[in-house]
Write a protein that holds these residues in place. Structure first.
Motif, PDB file in Angstrom:
ATOM      1  N   PRO A  10       0.930  -1.857   0.138  1.00 49.64           N
ATOM      2  CA  PRO A  10      -0.064   0.077   0.170  1.00 49.64           C
ATOM      3  C   PRO A  10       0.840   0.786  -0.139  1.00 49.64           C
ATOM      4  CG  PRO A  10      -0.134  -1.357   2.009  1.00 49.64           C
ATOM      5  CD  PRO A  10       0.873  -2.015   1.222  1.00 49.64           C
ATOM      6  N   GLY A  11       0.598   2.702  -0.402  1.00 48.12           N
ATOM      7  CA  GLY A  11       1.209   3.702  -0.649  1.00 48.12           C
ATOM      8  C   GLY A  11       1.543   3.849  -1.855  1.00 48.12           C
ATOM      9  N   PHE A  12       1.454   3.709  -2.970  1.00 47.88           N
ATOM     10  CA  PHE A  12       1.467   3.867  -4.455  1.00 47.88           C
ATOM     11  C   PHE A  12       1.147   4.752  -4.875  1.00 47.88           C
ATOM     12  CE2 PHE A  12      -1.427   0.299  -4.997  1.00 47.88           C
ATOM     13  CZ  PHE A  12      -2.165   1.286  -5.852  1.00 47.88           C
ATOM     14  N   GLU A  13       2.115   5.355  -6.208  1.00 43.30           N
ATOM     15  CA  GLU A  13       1.336   6.232  -7.117  1.00 43.30           C
ATOM     16  C   GLU A  13       1.528   5.833  -8.329  1.00 43.30           C
ATOM     17  OE1 GLU A  13       4.218   9.811  -6.583  1.00 43.30           O
ATOM     18  OE2 GLU A  13       4.156   9.674  -3.822  1.00 43.30           O
ATOM     19  N   ASP A  14       0.852   6.990  -8.608  1.00 39.00           N
ATOM     20  CA  ASP A  14       0.133   6.294 -10.438  1.00 39.00           C
ATOM     21  C   ASP A  14       0.296   7.425 -10.784  1.00 39.00           C
ATOM     22  OD1 ASP A  14      -0.920   5.806 -12.792  1.00 39.00           O
ATOM     23  OD2 ASP A  14      -2.812   4.812 -11.628  1.00 39.00           O
ATOM     24  N   PRO A  15       1.787   7.601 -11.716  1.00 40.86           N
ATOM     25  CA  PRO A  15       1.347   8.735 -12.564  1.00 40.86           C
ATOM     26  C   PRO A  15       0.427   9.560 -13.402  1.00 40.86           C
ATOM     27  CG  PRO A  15       3.444   7.014 -13.141  1.00 40.86           C
ATOM     28  CD  PRO A  15       2.573   6.739 -12.450  1.00 40.86           C
ATOM     29  N   ALA A  16      -0.591   8.638 -13.929  1.00 37.65           N
ATOM     30  CA  ALA A  16      -1.504   9.239 -14.055  1.00 37.65           C
ATOM     31  C   ALA A  16      -2.837   9.833 -13.624  1.00 37.65           C
ATOM     32  CB  ALA A  16      -2.715   7.946 -14.968  1.00 37.65           C
ATOM     33  N   TYR A  17      -1.706   9.928 -11.740  1.00 35.29           N
ATOM     34  CA  TYR A  17      -2.897  10.921 -11.060  1.00 35.29           C
ATOM     35  C   TYR A  17      -2.063  11.271  -9.634  1.00 35.29           C
ATOM     36  CZ  TYR A  17      -6.706   7.756 -12.763  1.00 35.29           C
ATOM     37  OH  TYR A  17      -7.239   6.908 -13.205  1.00 35.29           O
ATOM     38  N   PRO A  18      -1.208  12.897 -10.617  1.00 35.69           N
ATOM     39  CA  PRO A  18      -0.162  13.556  -9.681  1.00 35.69           C
ATOM     40  C   PRO A  18      -0.988  13.761  -8.246  1.00 35.69           C
ATOM     41  CG  PRO A  18      -0.271  13.879 -11.942  1.00 35.69           C
ATOM     42  CD  PRO A  18      -1.126  13.140 -11.921  1.00 35.69           C
ATOM     43  N   GLY A  19       0.019  13.421  -7.713  1.00 41.71           N
ATOM     44  CA  GLY A  19      -0.021  13.925  -6.920  1.00 41.71           C
ATOM     45  C   GLY A  19      -0.880  13.293  -5.255  1.00 41.71           C
ATOM     46  N   GLN A  20      -1.280  12.115  -5.868  1.00 43.93           N
ATOM     47  CA  GLN A  20      -2.537  10.791  -5.031  1.00 43.93           C
ATOM     48  C   GLN A  20      -1.475   9.523  -4.303  1.00 43.93           C
ATOM     49  OE1 GLN A  20      -6.560  10.347  -6.507  1.00 43.93           O
ATOM     50  NE2 GLN A  20      -5.934  12.462  -7.839  1.00 43.93           N
ATOM     51  N   VAL A  21      -2.203   9.406  -4.023  1.00 43.56           N
ATOM     52  CA  VAL A  21      -1.509   8.015  -3.008  1.00 43.56           C
ATOM     53  C   VAL A  21      -2.120   7.201  -2.908  1.00 43.56           C
ATOM     54  CG1 VAL A  21       0.194   6.949  -0.623  1.00 43.56           C
ATOM     55  CG2 VAL A  21       0.497   9.291  -1.384  1.00 43.56           C
ATOM     56  N   PHE A  22      -2.240   5.723  -3.157  1.00 43.89           N
ATOM     57  CA  PHE A  22      -2.902   4.231  -3.348  1.00 43.89           C
ATOM     58  C   PHE A  22      -3.320   3.485  -2.924  1.00 43.89           C
ATOM     59  CE2 PHE A  22      -3.218   7.830  -7.190  1.00 43.89           C
ATOM     60  CZ  PHE A  22      -4.988   8.074  -7.377  1.00 43.89           C
ATOM     61  N   TYR A  23      -4.184   2.915  -2.591  1.00 44.23           N
ATOM     62  CA  TYR A  23      -4.272   0.996  -2.210  1.00 44.23           C
ATOM     63  C   TYR A  23      -4.730   0.372  -3.136  1.00 44.23           C
ATOM     64  CZ  TYR A  23      -8.287   1.798   0.357  1.00 44.23           C
ATOM     65  OH  TYR A  23      -9.485   2.128   0.996  1.00 44.23           O
ATOM     66  N   CYS A  24      -4.746  -1.206  -3.230  1.00 42.74           N
ATOM     67  CA  CYS A  24      -5.733  -1.673  -3.907  1.00 42.74           C
ATOM     68  C   CYS A  24      -6.490  -2.564  -2.764  1.00 42.74           C
ATOM     69  CB  CYS A  24      -4.921  -2.384  -4.137  1.00 42.74           C
ATOM     70  SG  CYS A  24      -5.324  -3.910  -5.136  1.00 42.74           S
ATOM     71  N   TRP A  25      -7.766  -2.046  -2.755  1.00 43.14           N
ATOM     72  CA  TRP A  25      -8.592  -2.462  -2.042  1.00 43.14           C
ATOM     73  C   TRP A  25      -9.195  -4.127  -2.080  1.00 43.14           C
ATOM     74  CZ3 TRP A  25     -13.060  -4.639  -2.424  1.00 43.14           C
ATOM     75  CH2 TRP A  25     -14.552  -4.523  -4.584  1.00 43.14           C
ATOM     76  N   HIS A  26      -9.076  -4.948  -3.360  1.00 37.54           N
ATOM     77  CA  HIS A  26      -8.459  -5.824  -3.386  1.00 37.54           C
ATOM     78  C   HIS A  26      -7.727  -6.933  -2.215  1.00 37.54           C
ATOM     79  CE1 HIS A  26     -10.717  -5.840  -6.992  1.00 37.54           C
ATOM     80  NE2 HIS A  26     -11.696  -5.614  -6.481  1.00 37.54           N
ATOM     81  N   CYS A  27      -6.608  -6.187  -2.504  1.00 40.03           N
ATOM     82  CA  CYS A  27      -5.431  -6.416  -1.275  1.00 40.03           C
ATOM     83  C   CYS A  27      -5.741  -5.941   0.327  1.00 40.03           C
ATOM     84  CB  CYS A  27      -4.092  -5.957  -2.068  1.00 40.03           C
ATOM     85  SG  CYS A  27      -3.342  -6.458  -3.931  1.00 40.03           S
TER      86      CYS A  27
END
Length: 101
Positions: A10-27
């Motif tokens: 968790p806590g990864f960035e996706d270059p398609a969404y600058p400035g946002q941090v994500f987690y995979c909800w299935h994971c």
């Protein structure tokens, strides 16, 4: 050899969404199940891998077309890459309780 569950860290960035941090909800769902039953968690090997592709650990095991997570790699060969099927396998193969309908 044990079944191996691969999850995204968790806590990864996706270059398609600058400035946002994500987690995979299935994971995150899998993480919650593992944390809820730590004695059963010991029956599995769990690898948490980084978000960017190529995810070489998976490519080397399953091929380039199978990099989606979560994925449960079965000890005897094969894999399961659907969250509901993974939960069912955790119940059937490792004694986790059933998810409530």
């Amino acid at each position: 050899m044990k079944d191996t569950l691969f999850l995204l860290r968790p806590g990864f960035e996706d270059p398609a969404y600058p400035g946002q941090v994500f987690y995979c909800w299935h994971c995150a769902l899998m993480e919650g199940v593992l944390a809820s039953f730590p004695d059963l968690h010991e029956k599995l090997t769990v690898h948490r891998i980084a978000w960017p592709r190529p995810r070489m650990e998976l490519v080397n095991l399953l091929g380039e077309a199978h990099q989606s997570l979560p994925v449960l790699v079965l000890a005897e060969g094969g894999f399961i890459d659907d969250k509901d099927a993974i939960l069912a396998a955790l119940t059937e193969r490792h004694g986790f309780p059933h998810p409530h309908p």
